[in-house]
Design a protein around this motif. Structure first.
Motif, PDB file in Angstrom:
ATOM      1  N   ALA A 147       0.834  -1.206   0.000  1.00 14.71           N
ATOM      2  CA  ALA A 147       0.000   0.000   0.000  1.00 14.71           C
ATOM      3  C   ALA A 147       0.868   1.256   0.000  1.00 14.71           C
ATOM      4  CB  ALA A 147      -0.931  -0.003   1.209  1.00 14.71           C
ATOM      5  N   LEU A 148       1.983   1.220   0.734  1.00 12.11           N
ATOM      6  CA  LEU A 148       2.906   2.357   0.729  1.00 12.11           C
ATOM      7  C   LEU A 148       3.510   2.546  -0.654  1.00 12.11           C
ATOM      8  CD1 LEU A 148       4.426   4.558   2.275  1.00 12.11           C
ATOM      9  CD2 LEU A 148       6.171   2.848   2.823  1.00 12.11           C
ATOM     10  N   TYR A 149       3.826   1.446  -1.327  1.00 13.93           N
ATOM     11  CA  TYR A 149       4.331   1.559  -2.706  1.00 13.93           C
ATOM     12  C   TYR A 149       3.296   2.234  -3.599  1.00 13.93           C
ATOM     13  CZ  TYR A 149       4.185   0.008  -7.525  1.00 13.93           C
ATOM     14  OH  TYR A 149       4.028  -0.020  -8.885  1.00 13.93           O
ATOM     15  N   LEU A 150       2.031   1.829  -3.479  1.00 12.13           N
ATOM     16  CA  LEU A 150       0.994   2.429  -4.323  1.00 12.13           C
ATOM     17  C   LEU A 150       0.897   3.937  -4.095  1.00 12.13           C
ATOM     18  CD1 LEU A 150      -1.853  -0.244  -3.973  1.00 12.13           C
ATOM     19  CD2 LEU A 150      -0.342   0.103  -5.935  1.00 12.13           C
ATOM     20  N   VAL A 151       0.996   4.351  -2.837  1.00 13.38           N
ATOM     21  CA  VAL A 151       0.919   5.780  -2.525  1.00 13.38           C
ATOM     22  C   VAL A 151       2.114   6.517  -3.112  1.00 13.38           C
ATOM     23  CG1 VAL A 151       0.984   7.465  -0.651  1.00 13.38           C
ATOM     24  CG2 VAL A 151      -0.462   5.442  -0.458  1.00 13.38           C
ATOM     25  N   HIS A 152       3.313   6.016  -2.875  1.00 16.29           N
ATOM     26  CA  HIS A 152       4.506   6.686  -3.384  1.00 16.29           C
ATOM     27  C   HIS A 152       4.543   6.696  -4.907  1.00 16.29           C
ATOM     28  CE1 HIS A 152       7.063   6.306   0.550  1.00 16.29           C
ATOM     29  NE2 HIS A 152       6.109   7.211   0.620  1.00 16.29           N
ATOM     30  N   ASP A 153       4.091   5.630  -5.516  1.00 13.05           N
ATOM     31  CA  ASP A 153       4.069   5.583  -6.974  1.00 13.05           C
ATOM     32  C   ASP A 153       3.109   6.624  -7.537  1.00 13.05           C
ATOM     33  OD1 ASP A 153       4.771   4.239  -9.541  1.00 13.05           O
ATOM     34  OD2 ASP A 153       2.641   3.726  -9.530  1.00 13.05           O
ATOM     35  N   ALA A 154       1.926   6.752  -6.922  1.00 12.19           N
ATOM     36  CA  ALA A 154       0.948   7.730  -7.399  1.00 12.19           C
ATOM     37  C   ALA A 154       1.445   9.155  -7.197  1.00 12.19           C
ATOM     38  CB  ALA A 154      -0.381   7.523  -6.685  1.00 12.19           C
ATOM     39  N   VAL A 155       2.032   9.429  -6.034  1.00 11.44           N
ATOM     40  CA  VAL A 155       2.521  10.776  -5.743  1.00 11.44           C
ATOM     41  C   VAL A 155       3.686  11.135  -6.664  1.00 11.44           C
ATOM     42  CG1 VAL A 155       3.666  12.175  -3.984  1.00 11.44           C
ATOM     43  CG2 VAL A 155       1.713  10.773  -3.361  1.00 11.44           C
ATOM     44  N   THR A 156       4.507  10.169  -7.005  1.00 19.53           N
ATOM     45  CA  THR A 156       5.652  10.444  -7.888  1.00 19.53           C
ATOM     46  C   THR A 156       5.208  10.674  -9.320  1.00 19.53           C
ATOM     47  OG1 THR A 156       7.111   9.127  -6.474  1.00 19.53           O
ATOM     48  CG2 THR A 156       7.861   9.571  -8.716  1.00 19.53           C
ATOM     49  N   ASP A 157       4.336   9.797  -9.826  1.00 17.34           N
ATOM     50  CA  ASP A 157       3.948   9.882 -11.236  1.00 17.34           C
ATOM     51  C   ASP A 157       3.177  11.155 -11.551  1.00 17.34           C
ATOM     52  OD1 ASP A 157       5.193   7.510 -11.706  1.00 17.34           O
ATOM     53  OD2 ASP A 157       3.358   6.301 -11.800  1.00 17.34           O
ATOM     54  N   VAL A 158       2.432  11.692 -10.583  1.00 18.53           N
ATOM     55  CA  VAL A 158       1.634  12.884 -10.864  1.00 18.53           C
ATOM     56  C   VAL A 158       2.512  14.101 -11.109  1.00 18.53           C
ATOM     57  CG1 VAL A 158       1.365  13.738  -8.496  1.00 18.53           C
ATOM     58  CG2 VAL A 158      -0.505  14.024 -10.141  1.00 18.53           C
ATOM     59  N   HIS A 159       3.775  14.040 -10.679  1.00 16.43           N
ATOM     60  CA  HIS A 159       4.670  15.176 -10.882  1.00 16.43           C
ATOM     61  C   HIS A 159       5.129  15.311 -12.331  1.00 16.43           C
ATOM     62  CE1 HIS A 159       5.624  14.888  -6.350  1.00 16.43           C
ATOM     63  NE2 HIS A 159       4.886  15.947  -6.556  1.00 16.43           N
ATOM     64  N   PHE A 160       4.972  14.263 -13.137  1.00 22.48           N
ATOM     65  CA  PHE A 160       5.414  14.355 -14.528  1.00 22.48           C
ATOM     66  C   PHE A 160       4.652  15.441 -15.277  1.00 22.48           C
ATOM     67  CE2 PHE A 160       7.195  10.088 -13.831  1.00 22.48           C
ATOM     68  CZ  PHE A 160       8.438  10.251 -14.443  1.00 22.48           C
ATOM     69  N   ALA A 161       3.349  15.558 -15.007  1.00 20.47           N
ATOM     70  CA  ALA A 161       2.560  16.594 -15.690  1.00 20.47           C
ATOM     71  C   ALA A 161       3.064  17.982 -15.329  1.00 20.47           C
ATOM     72  CB  ALA A 161       1.086  16.443 -15.328  1.00 20.47           C
ATOM     73  N   LEU A 162       3.389  18.205 -14.052  1.00 19.66           N
ATOM     74  CA  LEU A 162       3.891  19.506 -13.618  1.00 19.66           C
ATOM     75  C   LEU A 162       5.250  19.810 -14.238  1.00 19.66           C
ATOM     76  CD1 LEU A 162       3.759  22.029 -11.830  1.00 19.66           C
ATOM     77  CD2 LEU A 162       4.664  20.654  -9.945  1.00 19.66           C
ATOM     78  N   VAL A 163       6.136  18.826 -14.225  1.00 18.92           N
ATOM     79  CA  VAL A 163       7.475  19.036 -14.788  1.00 18.92           C
ATOM     80  C   VAL A 163       7.387  19.241 -16.295  1.00 18.92           C
ATOM     81  CG1 VAL A 163       9.731  17.971 -15.157  1.00 18.92           C
ATOM     82  CG2 VAL A 163       8.613  17.771 -12.930  1.00 18.92           C
ATOM     83  N   ASP A 164       6.521  18.498 -16.979  1.00 14.40           N
ATOM     84  CA  ASP A 164       6.363  18.673 -18.428  1.00 14.40           C
ATOM     85  C   ASP A 164       5.838  20.070 -18.755  1.00 14.40           C
ATOM     86  OD1 ASP A 164       7.277  16.138 -18.882  1.00 14.40           O
ATOM     87  OD2 ASP A 164       5.277  15.241 -19.094  1.00 14.40           O
ATOM     88  N   ALA A 165       4.894  20.568 -17.946  1.00 12.73           N
ATOM     89  CA  ALA A 165       4.374  21.916 -18.183  1.00 12.73           C
ATOM     90  C   ALA A 165       5.468  22.963 -18.003  1.00 12.73           C
ATOM     91  CB  ALA A 165       3.203  22.196 -17.243  1.00 12.73           C
ATOM     92  N   LEU A 166       6.306  22.803 -16.982  1.00 12.10           N
ATOM     93  CA  LEU A 166       7.416  23.737 -16.783  1.00 12.10           C
ATOM     94  C   LEU A 166       8.422  23.631 -17.913  1.00 12.10           C
ATOM     95  CD1 LEU A 166       8.060  23.476 -12.938  1.00 12.10           C
ATOM     96  CD2 LEU A 166       7.182  25.445 -14.193  1.00 12.10           C
ATOM     97  N   THR A 167       8.663  22.429 -18.408  1.00  8.08           N
ATOM     98  CA  THR A 167       9.590  22.256 -19.527  1.00  8.08           C
ATOM     99  C   THR A 167       9.074  22.965 -20.776  1.00  8.08           C
ATOM    100  OG1 THR A 167      10.338  20.119 -18.646  1.00  8.08           O
ATOM    101  CG2 THR A 167      10.756  20.560 -20.971  1.00  8.08           C
ATOM    102  N   GLU A 168       7.779  22.861 -21.033  1.00  6.90           N
ATOM    103  CA  GLU A 168       7.195  23.570 -22.175  1.00  6.90           C
ATOM    104  C   GLU A 168       7.342  25.079 -22.018  1.00  6.90           C
ATOM    105  OE1 GLU A 168       3.204  22.272 -22.525  1.00  6.90           O
ATOM    106  OE2 GLU A 168       3.710  20.216 -23.123  1.00  6.90           O
ATOM    107  N   GLU A 169       7.162  25.575 -20.798  1.00  8.62           N
ATOM    108  CA  GLU A 169       7.333  27.012 -20.554  1.00  8.62           C
ATOM    109  C   GLU A 169       8.769  27.442 -20.815  1.00  8.62           C
ATOM    110  OE1 GLU A 169       6.631  30.992 -18.975  1.00  8.62           O
ATOM    111  OE2 GLU A 169       5.485  29.461 -20.051  1.00  8.62           O
ATOM    112  N   VAL A 170       9.720  26.615 -20.369  1.00 10.07           N
ATOM    113  CA  VAL A 170      11.132  26.947 -20.584  1.00 10.07           C
ATOM    114  C   VAL A 170      11.456  26.941 -22.075  1.00 10.07           C
ATOM    115  CG1 VAL A 170      13.490  26.167 -20.182  1.00 10.07           C
ATOM    116  CG2 VAL A 170      11.842  26.128 -18.324  1.00 10.07           C
ATOM    117  N   GLU A 171      10.959  25.956 -22.794  1.00  6.63           N
ATOM    118  CA  GLU A 171      11.221  25.893 -24.241  1.00  6.63           C
ATOM    119  C   GLU A 171      10.597  27.084 -24.960  1.00  6.63           C
ATOM    120  OE1 GLU A 171       9.706  22.110 -25.360  1.00  6.63           O
ATOM    121  OE2 GLU A 171      11.465  20.993 -24.654  1.00  6.63           O
ATOM    122  N   ALA A 172       9.402  27.503 -24.529  1.00  4.85           N
ATOM    123  CA  ALA A 172       8.777  28.684 -25.135  1.00  4.85           C
ATOM    124  C   ALA A 172       9.609  29.936 -24.872  1.00  4.85           C
ATOM    125  CB  ALA A 172       7.362  28.859 -24.591  1.00  4.85           C
ATOM    126  N   LEU A 173      10.136  30.072 -23.659  1.00  2.00           N
ATOM    127  CA  LEU A 173      10.985  31.218 -23.345  1.00  2.00           C
ATOM    128  C   LEU A 173      12.277  31.173 -24.147  1.00  2.00           C
ATOM    129  CD1 LEU A 173      10.510  31.352 -19.467  1.00  2.00           C
ATOM    130  CD2 LEU A 173       9.683  33.019 -21.120  1.00  2.00           C
TER     131      LEU A 173
END
Length: 314
Positions: free
Chosen positions: A131-157
């Motif tokens: 169950a701890l693995y499931l929680v950590h996996d979910a919390v980690t994977d959701v950060h990809f969307a945030l990091v991808d959005a920041l990467t797009e902003e950096v590329e646009a700049l």
């Protein structure tokens, strides 16, 4: 406090009344003093770990204690106006038969995994470490969307600052670069150390993490490494973007200064002509003086402009 209790192949959901020995438990609670005192008395958690739960602003960490292990990870989210990023701490205690998660604000990923475990008894049957693995996996994977959005902003700049001279330079470019650098710095401080937490949980031979579950934590380590590498790449690109922006700004300032200098150079002979003939106009016959001054005033700027254009200074 909400509790899941797995007993004899089925899961019961409830509150504090389900916290009894003899079954596998997942307790999800807030860090209020009464709850922390109850957890300390029931499971014998170390006072230092309970103190960390009561006072946030903890760095991601993994700490083994007698009878339990304690770890802290962060869930990073953008603010309401998306001007900055915020982080919410998720504290977790793991024992042989129980998982206890403590957080001050609701975390959507924890809610989803909690509901999933409530509806699928087979997940808790695999143990609280899974169950701890499931929680950590979910919390980690959701950060990809945030990091991808920041990467797009950096590329646009980066694309904006690399436009040829004469391209539009928005007034908010510099604030956007500064905001992106601040966001990347926050992400690196919060996400990069989590690799060590997941790596510790992925090591075989853990007292509360079975070797079969440690294999799954290795996948979380891989995701955390990818996130950290993408954040580092974005920071490097941001540094280059900042240098390009400052270089372009300096070039534009230098070009503007050069043009103003050339304009001043053009008018310098006119000042000389006006000053000289204003003092000595009587030495020239009146019929010649006025036309001569007018010709000099008209011809000198044109001659200087032609010379500057020929030398490509304008």
């Amino acid at each position: 406090m909400r509790v899941l209790r797995w007993d004899e192949g089925r899961v019961r959901a409830g509150g504090r009344e389900l916290v009894e020995p003899g079954a596998r438990l997942w307790i999800d609670a807030g860090p209020d003093p009464e709850t922390l005192a109850f957890l300390g008395e029931t499971f014998g958690f170390h006072p230092l770990a309970l103190e960390d739960c009561a006072h946030e602003d903890q760095r991601p960490k993994y700490e083994p204690f007698p009878g339990s292990l304690f770890c802290v990870v962060h869930r990073v989210i953008p603010s309401a106006d998306e001007s900055e990023v915020l982080s919410h701490e998720l504290h977790a205690f793991l024992t042989a038969d129980a998982l206890v998660t403590v957080h001050a604000v609701p975390i959507a990923e924890v809610d989803k995994v909690f509901a999933r475990c409530a509806g699928e008894p087979a997940l808790l049957e695999r143990g609280p470490d899974f169950a701890l693995y499931l929680v950590h996996d979910a919390v980690t994977d959701v950060h990809f969307a945030l990091v991808d959005a920041l990467t797009e902003e950096v590329e646009a700049l980066a694309d904006l600052t690399s436009e040829p001279d004469g391209g539009a330079m928005d007034e908010d470019v510099l604030p956007r670069i500064v905001a992106a650098r601040r966001a990347h710095g926050h992400l690196r401080r919060r996400l990069a150390p989590q690799r060590e937490v997941f790596a510790a949980l992925a090591r075989p031979g853990q007292p509360f993490v079975r070797d079969g579950t440690a294999v799954y934590f290795r996948d979380v380590v891989d995701h955390a490494v990818r996130l950290a590498e993408e954040v580092d790449t974005g920071r490097d690109l941001l540094a280059s973007t900042m240098e390009a922006y400052l270089s372009r700004t300096n070039n534009r300032l230098s070009a503007l200064t050069a043009r103003l200098t050339l304009v001043a150079t053009i008018f310098l002979p006119l000042n000389f002509v006006a000053g000289f003939f204003g003092m000595n106009l009587q030495i020239i016959p009146p019929r010649v003086a006025a036309p001569l001054v007018l010709v000099l005033v008209a011809a000198t700027p044109l001659a200087l402009w032609a010379i500057f254009r020929r030398k490509r200074w304008l």
